[in-house]
Scaffold this motif. Structure first.
Motif, PDB file in Angstrom:
ATOM      1  N   UNK A  93      -0.360  13.023 -21.623  1.00 47.62           N
ATOM      2  CA  UNK A  93      -1.030  13.145 -20.329  1.00 47.62           C
ATOM      3  C   UNK A  93      -2.902  13.162 -20.153  1.00 47.62           C
ATOM      4  N   UNK A  94      -3.358  12.001 -19.410  1.00 46.71           N
ATOM      5  CA  UNK A  94      -4.067  11.464 -19.292  1.00 46.71           C
ATOM      6  C   UNK A  94      -5.221  12.315 -18.388  1.00 46.71           C
ATOM      7  N   UNK A  95      -6.453  11.952 -18.718  1.00 46.80           N
ATOM      8  CA  UNK A  95      -7.370  12.978 -17.853  1.00 46.80           C
ATOM      9  C   UNK A  95      -7.029  13.342 -16.159  1.00 46.80           C
ATOM     10  N   UNK A  96      -7.207  14.443 -15.782  1.00 48.85           N
ATOM     11  CA  UNK A  96      -7.199  14.771 -14.387  1.00 48.85           C
ATOM     12  C   UNK A  96      -7.722  14.168 -13.862  1.00 48.85           C
ATOM     13  N   UNK A  97      -7.607  13.201 -12.490  1.00 48.37           N
ATOM     14  CA  UNK A  97      -8.935  12.705 -12.163  1.00 48.37           C
ATOM     15  C   UNK A  97      -8.881  11.579 -12.341  1.00 48.37           C
ATOM     16  N   UNK A  98      -7.843  11.022 -13.457  1.00 51.35           N
ATOM     17  CA  UNK A  98      -8.641   9.838 -13.919  1.00 51.35           C
ATOM     18  C   UNK A  98      -7.324   8.206 -13.528  1.00 51.35           C
ATOM     19  N   UNK A  99      -7.883   7.578 -12.696  1.00 53.75           N
ATOM     20  CA  UNK A  99      -6.697   6.469 -12.535  1.00 53.75           C
ATOM     21  C   UNK A  99      -7.059   5.388 -13.202  1.00 53.75           C
ATOM     22  N   UNK A 100      -5.785   5.334 -14.180  1.00 52.30           N
ATOM     23  CA  UNK A 100      -6.107   3.856 -15.615  1.00 52.30           C
ATOM     24  C   UNK A 100      -6.108   2.578 -14.181  1.00 52.30           C
ATOM     25  N   UNK A 101      -6.968   1.924 -15.057  1.00 53.63           N
ATOM     26  CA  UNK A 101      -6.571   0.093 -14.219  1.00 53.63           C
ATOM     27  C   UNK A 101      -6.517  -1.453 -14.990  1.00 53.63           C
ATOM     28  N   UNK A 102      -6.861  -0.364 -16.328  1.00 58.31           N
ATOM     29  CA  UNK A 102      -6.957  -1.553 -17.325  1.00 58.31           C
ATOM     30  C   UNK A 102      -6.643  -1.360 -18.878  1.00 58.31           C
ATOM     31  N   UNK A 103      -5.040  -1.895 -19.726  1.00 60.99           N
ATOM     32  CA  UNK A 103      -5.200  -1.231 -20.962  1.00 60.99           C
ATOM     33  C   UNK A 103      -6.218  -2.752 -22.103  1.00 60.99           C
ATOM     34  N   UNK A 104      -6.816  -2.748 -23.211  1.00 61.49           N
ATOM     35  CA  UNK A 104      -7.373  -3.734 -23.748  1.00 61.49           C
ATOM     36  C   UNK A 104      -6.871  -3.646 -25.571  1.00 61.49           C
ATOM     37  N   UNK A 105      -6.112  -3.931 -25.482  1.00 60.43           N
ATOM     38  CA  UNK A 105      -6.176  -3.289 -27.222  1.00 60.43           C
ATOM     39  C   UNK A 105      -5.667  -1.732 -27.287  1.00 60.43           C
ATOM     40  N   UNK A 131       5.368   7.206 -10.315  1.00 68.55           N
ATOM     41  CA  UNK A 131       4.886   6.886  -8.555  1.00 68.55           C
ATOM     42  C   UNK A 131       3.813   5.880  -9.045  1.00 68.55           C
ATOM     43  N   UNK A 132       3.973   5.066 -10.675  1.00 65.25           N
ATOM     44  CA  UNK A 132       3.498   4.005 -10.844  1.00 65.25           C
ATOM     45  C   UNK A 132       4.242   3.246 -12.057  1.00 65.25           C
ATOM     46  N   UNK A 133       4.455   2.203 -12.553  1.00 64.54           N
ATOM     47  CA  UNK A 133       4.339   1.452 -13.722  1.00 64.54           C
ATOM     48  C   UNK A 133       3.008   0.846 -14.335  1.00 64.54           C
ATOM     49  N   UNK A 134       3.068   0.724 -15.718  1.00 59.32           N
ATOM     50  CA  UNK A 134       1.414  -0.050 -15.833  1.00 59.32           C
ATOM     51  C   UNK A 134       1.873  -0.101 -17.538  1.00 59.32           C
ATOM     52  N   UNK A 189     -17.601   8.375  -8.259  1.00 51.21           N
ATOM     53  CA  UNK A 189     -17.090   7.514  -9.105  1.00 51.21           C
ATOM     54  C   UNK A 189     -17.815   7.679 -10.383  1.00 51.21           C
ATOM     55  N   UNK A 190     -16.608   7.323 -11.709  1.00 47.01           N
ATOM     56  CA  UNK A 190     -17.709   6.841 -12.773  1.00 47.01           C
ATOM     57  C   UNK A 190     -16.280   5.922 -13.672  1.00 47.01           C
ATOM     58  N   UNK A 191     -16.909   4.893 -13.915  1.00 41.96           N
ATOM     59  CA  UNK A 191     -16.385   3.762 -14.893  1.00 41.96           C
ATOM     60  C   UNK A 191     -15.794   5.168 -16.586  1.00 41.96           C
ATOM     61  N   UNK A 192     -14.944   5.096 -16.773  1.00 42.91           N
ATOM     62  CA  UNK A 192     -14.453   5.956 -18.230  1.00 42.91           C
ATOM     63  C   UNK A 192     -13.758   4.168 -19.182  1.00 42.91           C
ATOM     64  N   UNK A 193     -14.054   5.054 -20.170  1.00 45.17           N
ATOM     65  CA  UNK A 193     -13.352   4.020 -20.817  1.00 45.17           C
ATOM     66  C   UNK A 193     -12.758   5.079 -22.590  1.00 45.17           C
ATOM     67  N   UNK A 194     -11.125   5.122 -22.100  1.00 43.46           N
ATOM     68  CA  UNK A 194     -10.978   5.918 -23.445  1.00 43.46           C
ATOM     69  C   UNK A 194      -9.735   4.786 -24.577  1.00 43.46           C
ATOM     70  N   UNK A 195      -9.891   5.552 -25.145  1.00 44.44           N
ATOM     71  CA  UNK A 195      -8.951   5.410 -26.648  1.00 44.44           C
ATOM     72  C   UNK A 195      -7.892   6.029 -27.160  1.00 44.44           C
ATOM     73  N   UNK A 196      -7.225   5.191 -27.211  1.00 42.82           N
ATOM     74  CA  UNK A 196      -5.512   6.389 -27.636  1.00 42.82           C
ATOM     75  C   UNK A 196      -5.566   5.635 -28.846  1.00 42.82           C
ATOM     76  N   UNK A 197      -5.314   6.524 -29.751  1.00 38.46           N
ATOM     77  CA  UNK A 197      -4.831   6.634 -31.392  1.00 38.46           C
ATOM     78  C   UNK A 197      -3.529   6.525 -31.187  1.00 38.46           C
ATOM     79  N   UNK A 198      -2.182   5.734 -31.848  1.00 41.48           N
ATOM     80  CA  UNK A 198      -1.095   6.206 -32.656  1.00 41.48           C
ATOM     81  C   UNK A 198      -0.619   6.109 -31.853  1.00 41.48           C
ATOM     82  N   UNK A 199       0.009   4.390 -30.768  1.00 38.02           N
ATOM     83  CA  UNK A 199       0.773   4.174 -29.999  1.00 38.02           C
ATOM     84  C   UNK A 199       0.846   2.579 -30.457  1.00 38.02           C
ATOM     85  N   UNK A 200       1.309   2.652 -31.701  1.00 37.90           N
ATOM     86  CA  UNK A 200       1.479   0.894 -32.301  1.00 37.90           C
ATOM     87  C   UNK A 200       3.223   1.029 -32.269  1.00 37.90           C
ATOM     88  N   UNK A 201       3.292   0.032 -31.546  1.00 41.55           N
ATOM     89  CA  UNK A 201       5.152   0.276 -31.843  1.00 41.55           C
ATOM     90  C   UNK A 201       5.106  -1.409 -31.739  1.00 41.55           C
TER      91      UNK A 201
END
Length: 421
Positions: free
Chosen positions: A382-394, A330-333, A408-420
């Motif tokens: 698995x990202x939250x249901x009904x969440x559409x990611x738009x931007x990644x910073x760090x 469905x998408x690339x990001x 609609x709400x703006x949400x910031x998720x923090x991802x730990x453990x994807x340093x490659x």
């Protein structure tokens, strides 16, 4: 937990659908990767296994850290239609609301600061077709507005700073992203417009690179157009699930591109040179008669709520047809830690709840495949249901989450453990 007008600050566990969630995958460089890498005329072909599981204890962790929005109360925290967002040099958040025709600015804690721009067609004004929002190399805020055929520039204090014109003879703007150095990459679609005969224009998509002054400086890639929308002839035609070209710019400046008829993604240099192809086994699924009817029912309901008369509804129904199969993805990001994220497709049967299909505007699945910088499958998140990611910073992922009332709400998720690497 503190709240102000529906604004949530601090590290929060996502309740229910917004819970911390990850499944399936593996870490970069792990010897358990079962794929192959071959060379074809200097191009690396990375063939991945269909699935891969994260070893115990290595799953990335996803946590909600900030939520901005409200179903009522202070208008500064109510959004109509979020069409883009970016984070400024000082950590402030800038949110483009198409419906309001303005940009909302919030400080790093999520407190409202100011509005930028307003609805209209004059200098510094935005139409309800404005799409995307980003900072340029000079720290100016750029807002593409295809309806007004221009890219607006604003200073961070909110004052207009001029505009760049977009010429539709170069194609209809479809999407905007940025190189790491701030240059803008614009996808433009050349196609027959209303009133032109089918076949009068050879359809194609181009990725155009805009320089610091807004001028088009290079064409990175030319590829076949998708078939979702066709304006040629007497009336527009919409073909749901027709394959479309997908692309994104990695954090290292690499260009990722693929037509989602199959699971094959090209990796190109910042100058457009093909370097690698990422592949994964995939079997496209059929779009059934039940799927089609579910779509037609919910689309009809949406337009009925907007007050369209029966004859208009019938006309819209006749415009819509369906592809025989769902796309491969469905998408690339670009993802955290120089990863590539590839979104699964959510079938209509999976989108039905309580006997009716949910939002037809977002048929992407919450499940994303994650690949490292070499194109090796790490696993799935698995990202939250009904969440559409738009931007990644760090390690932070910003996006839009909708509640059950479509607020609609703006949400910031923090991802730990994807340093490659």
């Amino acid at each position: 937990m503190m709240r102000r007008s529906g604004l949530a600050t601090g590290t929060l566990a996502l309740a229910g659908a917004l819970a911390t969630a990850t499944v399936g995958g593996c870490s970069a460089g792990d010897a358990s990767w079962a794929g192959t890498v071959t060379d074809s005329a200097g191009i690396r072909i990375v063939t991945n296994p269909a699935t891969r599981a994260w070893p115990d204890g290595t799953q990335p962790v996803i946590e909600e850290q900030l939520r901005i929005g409200s179903a009522g109360g202070d208008a500064a925290y109510q959004f109509g239609q979020i069409a883009g967002l970016d984070v400024g040099p000082d950590g402030s958040l800038y949110v483009l609301d198409q419906q309001a025709g303005s940009i909302r600015v919030y400080d790093p804690s999520g407190q409202f600061v100011r509005d930028i721009g307003r609805s209209g067609s004059g200098p510094g004004e935005l139409s309800q077709a404005a799409m995307g929002l980003m900072f340029d190399q000079e720290g100016m805020l750029l807002v593409p507005d295809p309806l007004q055929q221009r890219i607006n520039r604003f200073r961070t204090d909110g004052s207009p700073a001029g505009e760049y014109m977009m010429v539709f003879t170069e194609g209809i703007p479809m999407k905007f992203e940025q190189m790491p150095d701030g240059r803008v990459v614009q996808q433009s679609r050349v196609m027959a417009l209303p009133g032109q005969a089918a076949g009068s224009v050879e359809p194609m998509d181009r990725l155009l690179l805009r320089g610091a002054d807004g001028t088009l400086s290079d064409t990175l890639l030319v590829f076949a157009s998708g078939g979702t929308i066709d304006f040629a002839g007497a009336a527009p035609r919409i073909r749901i699930f027709d394959p479309e070209p997908m692309w994104t710019i990695g954090q290292d400046g690499k260009l990722y591109y693929g037509m989602n008829t199959g699971y094959s993604i090209e990796v190109r240099s910042g100058q457009g040179r093909l370097e690698r192809i990422i592949r994964k086994p995939f079997q496209r699924q059929p779009v059934t008669e039940a799927d089609q009817q579910a779509f037609r029912d919910v689309i009809r309901e949406m337009f009925e709520r907007q007050g369209l008369p029966p004859q208009a509804l019938e006309g819209i129904s006749q415009m819509i047809t369906f592809a025989e199969q769902y796309p491969a993805f469905a998408n690339l990001m670009r993802g955290p830690g120089n990863t590539l994220m590839v979104q699964h497709v959510r079938r209509a049967s999976d989108a039905v709840s309580g006997g009716r299909m949910q939002d037809p505007r977002d048929m992407g699945s919450p499940t994303w495949d994650v690949f490292d910088g070499e194109g090796r499958l790490l696993g799935q998140i698995e990202l939250p249901a009904k969440f559409t990611p738009l931007l990644v910073r760090g390690d932070d992922m910003w996006g839009v989450w909708r509640d059950d009332l479509d607020v609609q709400y703006v949400v910031r998720l923090h991802v730990t453990g994807l340093q490659t690497s």
